[in-house]
Design an enzyme around this catalytic site. Structure first.
Site, PDB file in Angstrom:
ATOM      1  CE  LYS A   1      -3.924  38.343   5.950  1.00  0.00           C
ATOM      2  NZ  LYS A   1      -4.132  39.783   6.093  1.00  0.00           N
TER       3      LYS A   1
ATOM      4  CE  LYS B   1     -12.111  32.720  12.410  1.00  0.00           C
ATOM      5  NZ  LYS B   1     -13.262  33.427  13.012  1.00  0.00           N
TER       6      LYS B   1
ATOM      7  CD  GLU C   1     -15.305  31.634  10.647  1.00  0.00           C
ATOM      8  OE1 GLU C   1     -14.945  32.821  10.471  1.00  0.00           O
ATOM      9  OE2 GLU C   1     -15.606  31.176  11.757  1.00  0.00           O
TER      10      GLU C   1
ATOM     11  CG  PHE D   1     -16.273  35.872  13.121  1.00  0.00           C
ATOM     12  CD1 PHE D   1     -15.352  36.038  14.132  1.00  0.00           C
ATOM     13  CD2 PHE D   1     -16.335  36.827  12.117  1.00  0.00           C
ATOM     14  CE1 PHE D   1     -14.493  37.109  14.147  1.00  0.00           C
ATOM     15  CE2 PHE D   1     -15.477  37.906  12.119  1.00  0.00           C
ATOM     16  CZ  PHE D   1     -14.547  38.053  13.135  1.00  0.00           C
TER      17      PHE D   1
ATOM     18  CE  LYS E   1      -8.907  38.662   4.980  1.00  0.00           C
ATOM     19  NZ  LYS E   1      -9.472  40.001   4.743  1.00  0.00           N
ATOM     20  CG  LEU E   2     -17.461  38.118   6.052  1.00  0.00           C
ATOM     21  CD1 LEU E   2     -18.309  38.353   7.291  1.00  0.00           C
ATOM     22  CD2 LEU E   2     -18.350  37.782   4.865  1.00  0.00           C
TER      23      LEU E   2
ATOM     24  CD  GLU F   1     -14.808  42.096   8.624  1.00  0.00           C
ATOM     25  OE1 GLU F   1     -14.177  42.744   7.777  1.00  0.00           O
ATOM     26  OE2 GLU F   1     -14.266  41.564   9.623  1.00  0.00           O
TER      27      GLU F   1
END
EC number: 6.5.1.1
Length: 979
Positions: free
Chosen positions: A512, A495, A320, A430, A322-323, A389
């Site tokens: 991350k 993930k 994914e 998410f 990362k925001l 987020e």
């Protein structure tokens, strides 16, 4: 009231004060009931706060003495500090159960006010309380006591130094001179809670003043001091909430972590012999929980992929983006009493409620988000909890807006809900953790995502499901990382789709990954500010640089240490602009204390050097009163000036982290783990480079064996320009030249002859012969052993000829010897030679070449480091050295880029690319794509010209993230070209 008196809107939301009694009974039918009135308020500090504080102050004493046990067991005097704290708390709780009952919630609300989410923020700070006390006690605001209350941030005119920086202590000093009562009052804990509920509901001074006046009439000065600390939520009682929870019930800390509810902890766990049922250990609708966190980046992608625990049957993991926003949980439940039939609540990661900002219903006029969620849920969805987020979305650019603009965008959306161009909040979901009464945290991520996709109907650019990609190899991660670089995103999160949701845990199931940029250590470090240094020059009179610390983990803490103790770690003075300084001052005003070398605050801060107190700050601040700042650095280096023995080289401020407090700042162990990961990653990269080089090595033919310095039969071609620079000089050339230009021995001899000199094959053939060598051959070693002859490097011959060519038309000038020209110097020659260059080795007599400048001498490097350290001590970096060590590319404005510029633009040493602020996303993506396609290479920062200008104005390098270009949809780029 001014901004110093009242909390910002986000800290004083318009939320109900508490539940009605009937609602509470319905929600908690089995809650404990006290059989007697609560204890008097003064019992809190007489039997709990003060005894805990005394333990904190007393020295621990010898371990052997404290461990002696008498015939009837271990007395309180023989317990260690932690055991003594527990003993004090246990005695208070035991007394409460005996004299009051099993409902300790009224007391815990006052003991742990910062954990009480059921009482709204009071909305008043120190200055407002000071103003009201001046009015209540009818003090002249210009008197000594009036001055001390209204200007409590300054040293008091006659106040004791103990109370300097302690507002509640300053109030105690003033009230003690004019108390309404000297003995303790008769207010019960229950009554104090009722008055505080009214105070939290009051929003104007005329409503708050009579409540505070009643406290003044009915309490003595010490009671009022503790009351003010409760209102400010700054207790400092010498024990953490963890200790209180652990004494109260073995499951208390766990329940608070998943619910953030002090009320639930007190009411559901009133019997220490009854443990939480399995179903009660999960999340509940409309109860804030502590979310799962992503693990820190590891030293290699291979290890990270392995931590996803792939199997032969299911090797997949998810990637994914990362925001860069604020972690947010959304709770929704069907409720006919709310217009629109749905009730919403929002909480951040730190359990701060934002329902007032995003809305509590579909028709909430203040709802900057919920008004768009009417059709956002599938038919049949009655309740759910979502994890995601909250980011700011710019509809004009159709891209995320920078970090830090979220609340501004939400407030703007509240005021103008029909705007189609303004920035707005966007919730990217998410995960789903609760659906129609069922806790989903025990299900796998893959199953939860299926439930999420069925339950939610995305609303474009308002409420969306965050996408993911499936992967099985590290190559796919690298490809995704290159895409992140090209799009200037925050990073990636890996993930494990087979994993459950782990409440309040940082686990390897989520990891991350961030791109590595030029000139940086890697991870941004969130450090707690523990000290400050006054600046000089333009920075004079204010704290201009800060001492940052690492939070001490339990494994590193000494016995009896404060829970908030920190080790000194680094000094940060670069990267701050005027707004940054103002923001830090705003959040720490009145909390700074002057450092006393005779009584250092060792309970909170531990410096290096013991009594020497290395890097001692001018002012210090308790970690719980301070702020967390995000810091970047070039690298980590050893240093005996800081407590950990390590520090950051060239640290630079990035931003203030108001979403974090001292408890979530980087700890000693977390930093050591990060450092280990970075070092391992660098070792593996070096190994990969070495292996690739070995593969490319070509075999070369062996050269015939020759005697160094002896090649008389070589055919000598033209060796260089001719002149008279060496007229009358005799030379004995022993070897060839290796630098700066390779020349054979015969070529050097020809160069000497062409410029008027004579050469011989021994040093005794002519008087005053100049011996020349670049390597320690047998003959050179023999001359060196004699010690009576200077040996000059061939570079002096080459420099003389070159300078003579540059100075064509001027009289011939023989260059003086420089240290770089000496292969061997006789005694006394060193000082003479050293006087011919400056402190950096730059010659006074000849032009310095670009090659010499690029090969910076060690002395300049050390000077730059000293200047950088001075910046971190409050001094300014000289403007001429501001961009030292950076390689900055200014792309050409024309579309047709020359071959030389194309080669330059891909140079691996480039650290920054400066472009026009209005450049389009097409051009920006093209620039980023150049580096994202180069695996293993660090990425240069792409910034607008404002970064150069603002850094120059601020006399420090500002954080590049603030000056990233906006991403556009189409158009032609306008790269910035100076001039």
């Amino acid at each position: 009231m001014d901004s110093d008196e009242i909390m910002p809107d986000e800290e004083h939301p318009n939320v109900p004060v508490g539940d009605e009694e009937s609602d509470i009974d319905e929600k908690y039918p089995n809650r404990p009931r006290n059989h007697s009135p609560t204890l008097p308020f003064h019992e809190l500090f007489q039997t709990l706060f003060n005894p805990l504080g005394e333990i904190k102050k007393k020295p621990a004493g010898a371990v052997a003495a404290r461990r002696k046990v008498g015939p009837h067991g271990q007395s309180a005097a023989n317990l260690n500090p932690l055991e003594r704290r527990r003993d004090v708390i246990e005695r208070f709780i035991s007394r409460w159960r005996k004299e009051v009952g099993d409902d300790i919630y009224p007391a815990f609300r006052l003991i742990l006010p910062d954990k009480d989410r059921d009482r709204a923020m009071y909305g008043i700070k120190e200055k407002a309380i000071g103003k009201m006390l001046v009015k209540i006690m009818k003090i002249d605001k210009n008197s000594e006591d009036g001055f001390n209350l209204l200007n409590w941030k300054l040293p008091g005119q006659a106040a004791t130094s103990r109370m300097t920086g302690d507002f509640a202590g300053r109030c105690f000093d003033v009230i003690s001179k004019r108390p309404m009562r000297t003995d303790v009052g008769d207010m019960l804990i229950e009554e104090v809670n009722e008055k505080l509920d009214k105070l939290s509901a009051a929003s104007k001074e005329e409503q708050q003043l009579p409540i505070l006046a009643e406290f003044y009439r009915r309490m003595n000065p010490e009671e009022l001091m503790w009351l003010i600390r409760i209102i400010l939520r700054q207790m400092k009682v010498g024990a953490t909430e963890r200790t209180f929870f652990d004494v109260w019930h073995p499951d208390a800390e766990n329940l608070y972590s998943i619910s953030s509810s002090l009320r639930r902890v007190c009411w559901e766990l009133h019997d220490p012999n009854i443990r939480l049922d399995a179903e009660d250990r999960g999340i509940s609708l409309m109860q804030c929980f502590q979310p799962q966190l992503a693990q820190f980046q590891m030293d290699s992608l291979d290890r990270m992929v392995a931590r996803m625990r792939p199997t032969e049957e299911d090797p997949v993991f998810w990637i994914e983006e990362k925001l860069d926003g604020e972690r947010m949980q959304l709770h929704m439940a069907s409720d006919d009493s709310v217009p629109g039939g749905r009730r919403f609540r929002f909480w951040s990661r730190k359990a701060k409620e934002y329902t007032y900002l995003y809305g509590n219903g579909i028709y909430d006029e203040n709802g900057s988000l919920t008004r768009y969620l009417k059709d956002a849920f599938a038919d049949g969805v009655q309740s759910l909890i979502l994890d995601g987020e909250m980011i700011t979305w710019d509809p004009e650019q159709d891209a995320p807006a920078p970090f830090g603009t979220l609340k501004t965008a939400a407030l703007s959306e509240q005021r103008n809900p029909f705007s189609t161009t303004g920035a707005r909040p966007l919730l990217r979901v998410f995960d789903i953790l609760y659906l129609n009464g069922r806790d989903l945290t025990g299900y796998t991520l893959r199953d939860r995502r299926k439930a999420l996709q069925k339950a939610v109907r995305p609303v474009h650019r308002r409420f969306e499901i965050h996408p993911y990609e499936e992967a099985t190899t590290k190559d796919q991660v690298e490809a995704a990382l290159r895409k992140v670089v090209a799009e200037a995103s925050e990073g990636l999160v890996l993930k494990n789709p087979r994993s459950p949701y782990r409440l309040n845990e940082r686990h390897d199931d989520w990891m991350k990954v961030k791109p590595e940029y030029m000139t940086e250590f890697g991870e941004s470090l969130d450090l707690i500010v523990i000290g400050g240094y006054y600046g000089s020059g333009r920075r004079g009179g204010n704290l201009s640089s800060f001492l940052c610390g690492l939070r001490v983990d339990d494994g590193h803490a000494s016995q009896g240490a404060s829970a908030s103790k920190c080790y000194s770690f680094c000094k940060v003075g670069g990267g701050f602009n005027a707004a940054d300084y103002a923001n830090i001052r705003h959040h720490t005003d009145g909390k700074w204390m002057e450092w006393n070398p005779k009584k250092p605050p060792t309970a909170y801060i531990e410096l290096a050097g013991r009594d020497a107190q290395y890097e001692r700050p001018d002012m210090w601040i308790k970690p719980e009163d301070s702020v967390v700042i995000c810091v970047k650095a070039a690298s980590v280096s050893a240093s005996d000036q800081f407590r950990l023995g390590l520090t950051l080289r060239f640290p630079r401020f990035k931003r203030l982290r108001m979403d974090k407090d001292w408890k979530s700042a980087l700890s000693v162990q977390e930093f050591l783990d990060l450092k280990s990961n970075v070092e391992q990653e660098h070792r593996e990269k070096e190994l990969n480079v070495d292996n690739s080089r070995r593969k490319r090595v070509k075999r070369t033919a062996k050269k015939p064996l020759t005697v160094a310095g002896y090649d008389m039969d070589e055919d000598v071609k033209y060796a260089g320009p001719s002149g008279h620079i060496f007229d009358g000089l005799n030379f004995y050339i022993l070897t060839d030249s290796s630098a700066p230009i390779k020349k054979t021995k015969p070529e050097l001899e020809q160069l000497v002859k062409a410029n008027g000199g004579m050469f011989f094959q021994t040093n005794n053939a002519a008087p005053h012969t100049i011996c020349v060598a670049d390597r320690r051959t047998v003959k050179a070693a023999s001359l060196q052993k004699r010690g009576d002859v200077d040996i000059i490097r061939p570079s002096w011959i080459i420099d003389c000829v070159k300078q003579n060519e540059i100075d064509a038309g001027l009289p011939d000038f023989l260059l003086p010897f420089e240290p770089r020209h000496m292969f061997f110097a006789t005694p006394g020659k060193h000082d003479e030679v050293a006087s011919n260059v400056d402190q950096f080795g730059d010659s006074y007599a000849r032009d310095t070449t670009s090659e010499e400048l690029s090969d910076c001498p060690e002395s300049i490097t050390k000077l730059i480091e000293r200047l950088q350290e001075s910046v971190n001590s409050g001094h300014e970096m000289p403007c001429g050295l501001l961009f030292k060590s950076l390689t900055i590319l200014f792309p050409h404005r024309n579309d047709d880029v020359s071959e030389s510029e194309a080669k330059t633009s891909s140079h691996p040493s480039i650290t920054h690319v400066v472009i026009d602020p209005e450049s389009s996303s097409k051009e920006i993506s093209s620039l980023r794509g150049k580096w994202s396609r180069k695996p293993g290479r660090k990425v240069p920062h792409i910034v607008t010209v404002d970064w150069v200008e603002e850094s120059w104005k601020s006399r420090t390098l500002l954080d590049e993230e603030r000056f990233q270009p906006k991403r556009c949809i189409s158009g032609i780029a306008k790269p910035y070209w100076p001039g």
